[in-house]
Design a protein around this motif. Structure first.
Motif, mmCIF file in Angstrom:
data_model
loop_
_atom_site.group_PDB
_atom_site.id
_atom_site.type_symbol
_atom_site.label_atom_id
_atom_site.label_comp_id
_atom_site.label_asym_id
_atom_site.label_seq_id
_atom_site.Cartn_x
_atom_site.Cartn_y
_atom_site.Cartn_z
ATOM 1 N N GLU A 294 -7.048 -3.996 4.479
ATOM 2 C CA GLU A 294 -6.994 -3.491 3.119
ATOM 3 C C GLU A 294 -8.399 -3.086 2.658
ATOM 4 N N CYS B 82 -3.456 0.148 -3.034
ATOM 5 C CA CYS B 82 -3.054 -1.135 -2.459
ATOM 6 C C CYS B 82 -3.218 -2.219 -3.511
ATOM 7 N N CYS C 167 0.867 -1.179 0.000
ATOM 8 C CA CYS C 167 0.000 0.000 0.000
ATOM 9 C C CYS C 167 0.903 1.226 0.000
#
Length: 92
Positions: free
Chosen positions: A85, A49, A5
């Motif tokens: 995420e 990400c 990320c």
């Protein structure tokens, strides 16, 4: 396959020119998750990400100026570690 990320701040004429939408389209085409959002200082913050090579491709696109209607002066980046995420790529 390495997932990373990265947070980026894009400065220049990047608000009011479709920059977030174009960034979202580019990120989705690359299979990335994250967001693009306007900041109070006139910049756009981008969190990307996904596969490291795809994140790098998005950063290259941002540095190259993004959509034609934008004018990118600089892109600042830093690695970002998230506890969770994002599920997709959104605009805010």
């Amino acid at each position: 396959m390495t997932t990373i990320c990265t947070r980026a701040w894009v400065h220049g004429r990047v608000q009011g020119v479709g920059f977030r939408y174009s960034t979202q389209q580019q990120a989705k085409a690359l299979g990335l998750k994250g967001y693009a959002k306007n900041m109070d200082d006139g910049s756009v913050e981008v969190l990307a990400c996904g596969e490291e090579s795809q994140v790098q491709r998005l950063l290259e696109w941002l540095r190259a100026g993004g959509p034609r209607s934008a004018q990118v002066d600089k892109v600042l980046t830093e690695p970002n570690s998230l506890h969770e995420e994002p599920e997709s790529f959104t605009t805010a």
